[in-house]
Design a protein around this motif. Structure first.
Motif, PDB file in Angstrom:
ATOM      1  N   LEU A   1       1.104   7.100  -6.169  1.00 21.43           N
ATOM      2  CA  LEU A   1       0.017   8.074  -6.279  1.00 21.43           C
ATOM      3  C   LEU A   1       0.489   9.470  -5.950  1.00 21.43           C
ATOM      4  O   LEU A   1       0.153  10.455  -6.627  1.00 21.43           O
ATOM      5  CB  LEU A   1      -1.115   7.662  -5.331  1.00 21.43           C
ATOM      6  CG  LEU A   1      -2.351   8.577  -5.315  1.00 21.43           C
ATOM      7  CD1 LEU A   1      -2.979   8.651  -6.699  1.00 21.43           C
ATOM      8  CD2 LEU A   1      -3.352   8.081  -4.282  1.00 21.43           C
TER       9      LEU A   1
ATOM     10  N   GLN B   1       0.832  -1.215   0.000  1.00 16.12           N
ATOM     11  CA  GLN B   1       0.000   0.000   0.000  1.00 16.12           C
ATOM     12  C   GLN B   1       0.861   1.258   0.000  1.00 16.12           C
ATOM     13  O   GLN B   1       0.524   2.266  -0.623  1.00 16.12           O
ATOM     14  CB  GLN B   1      -0.925  -0.019   1.234  1.00 16.12           C
ATOM     15  CG  GLN B   1      -1.989  -1.100   1.158  1.00 16.12           C
ATOM     16  CD  GLN B   1      -2.836  -1.180   2.430  1.00 16.12           C
ATOM     17  OE1 GLN B   1      -2.548  -0.446   3.414  1.00 16.12           O
ATOM     18  NE2 GLN B   1      -3.829  -2.076   2.443  1.00 16.12           N
TER      19      GLN B   1
ATOM     20  N   GLN C   1       3.849   1.546  -1.286  1.00 18.71           N
ATOM     21  CA  GLN C   1       4.371   1.763  -2.635  1.00 18.71           C
ATOM     22  C   GLN C   1       3.288   2.376  -3.544  1.00 18.71           C
ATOM     23  O   GLN C   1       3.555   3.268  -4.353  1.00 18.71           O
ATOM     24  CB  GLN C   1       4.848   0.437  -3.221  1.00 18.71           C
ATOM     25  CG  GLN C   1       6.131  -0.096  -2.561  1.00 18.71           C
ATOM     26  CD  GLN C   1       6.550  -1.436  -3.129  1.00 18.71           C
ATOM     27  OE1 GLN C   1       5.843  -2.006  -3.967  1.00 18.71           O
ATOM     28  NE2 GLN C   1       7.686  -1.938  -2.659  1.00 18.71           N
ATOM     29  N   SER C   2       2.041   1.883  -3.386  1.00 14.18           N
ATOM     30  CA  SER C   2       0.949   2.453  -4.190  1.00 14.18           C
ATOM     31  C   SER C   2       0.739   3.924  -3.854  1.00 14.18           C
ATOM     32  O   SER C   2       0.523   4.769  -4.745  1.00 14.18           O
ATOM     33  CB  SER C   2      -0.341   1.663  -3.944  1.00 14.18           C
ATOM     34  OG  SER C   2      -0.193   0.335  -4.364  1.00 14.18           O
TER      35      SER C   2
END
Length: 286
Positions: free
Chosen positions: A47, A40, A42-43
């Motif tokens: 983003l 998450q 890394q996401s």
């Protein structure tokens, strides 16, 4: 700044997870949860990066729009200045046009006045010229009357071919075509009539002749404006060669006419000696 704040929060979250793992022995489900957190994270990093890129583009667009707005504001200000200058120029031109219109009306009024003055002067000149012409004519007439320059005199005869004229069954005008003198051209050799050119006193003399004729009487009648004044005649039995003559003084107005006629059944004779003649002249004007 938003990107940095998100990254700081993620790092703090990871540190809290690590400290909690050191105090107790990690459980298998904790490892799985940590992996999910890392994924998450890394996401979220991707983003945040993406949002930073979009934010940078928005900042560039904002700067571009801001610069364009500033340029537009300068252009608008310049247009306002130019518009104000144009409005002032228009107002100036309107004032100048109004002044020129007033000046033109003034010039037209003065021109109309001058034209009227010229017209009046022309009328006065015409009146003066007419009066001057009348005075000149009157002066000329007075000068002629005073100096005796009005000269009128004529003599004319029936003349050749030699022979008898008449008799006729009606009274006939005598036309003396052989003009000897015609000063002033008052006598008309085509009609035998004298027309007075000026008012005055005139003397007239007329003669008649008969030759080798004991059958017919000779005679002449004198007329003024169609009025019979004198009869001059001789009987046929008075001889072979007969001569008669007479004269008269007449007061004539300008235009009065004097002429002679051969009476009905009378005869006259003439030849190159001008035996039958008509003469007259102006004694003095009046």
């Amino acid at each position: 700044m938003m990107r940095a704040a998100v990254v700081s929060l993620l790092l703090l979250f990871c540190l809290l997870q690590d400290s909690a793992g050191h105090s107790t022995k990690p459980k298998p489900e904790d490892r799985s949860s940590r992996k999910r957190c890392c994924g998450q994270l890394q996401s979220l990093r991707a983003l945040v990066y993406q949002q930073g890129t979009v934010l940078a583009e928005l900042r560039r667009d904002f700067v571009k729009v801001k610069n364009e707005n500033a340029a537009n504001a300068v252009a608008i200000s310049s247009l306002k200045t130019s518009l104000s200058a144009n409005q002032q120029e228009v107002q100036k031109l309107k004032k100048e046009n109004a002044a020129q219109t007033a000046e033109l009306q003034n010039v037209q009024s003065r021109l109309t006045a001058v034209e009227n003055d010229v017209k009046n002067l022309k009328n006065k000149d015409a009146e003066q010229a007419s009066g001057l012409s009348a005075l000149r004519n009157e002066l000329e007439n007075l000068r002629k009357e005073c100096s005796g320059s009005q000269k009128v005199a004529f003599s004319a005869a029936i003349g050749p071919p030699a022979g008898r004229r008449g008799p006729f069954n009606s009274e006939t005008n005598l036309v003396y075509k052989n003009v000897i003198t015609n000063i002033g051209n008052a006598y008309n050799s085509g009609t035998g009539i004298f027309t007075a050119p000026v008012k005055g006193v005139y003397y007239f003399r007329f003669t008649g002749a008969g030759y080798d004729d004991k059958k017919w009487n000779i005679g002449v009648n004198l007329y003024k404006n169609g009025q019979h004044l004198i009869h001059l005649g001789e009987n046929s039995i008075d001889g072979i060669a007969k001569h008669v003559s007479s004269g008269i003084t007449l007061e004539l107005a300008a235009g009065d006419q004097v002429h002679t006629r051969l009476p009905t059944n009378y005869v006259l004779w003439d030849d190159t000696y001008f035996r039958t003649s008509f003469s007259g002249f102006l004694l003095f004007p009046m």
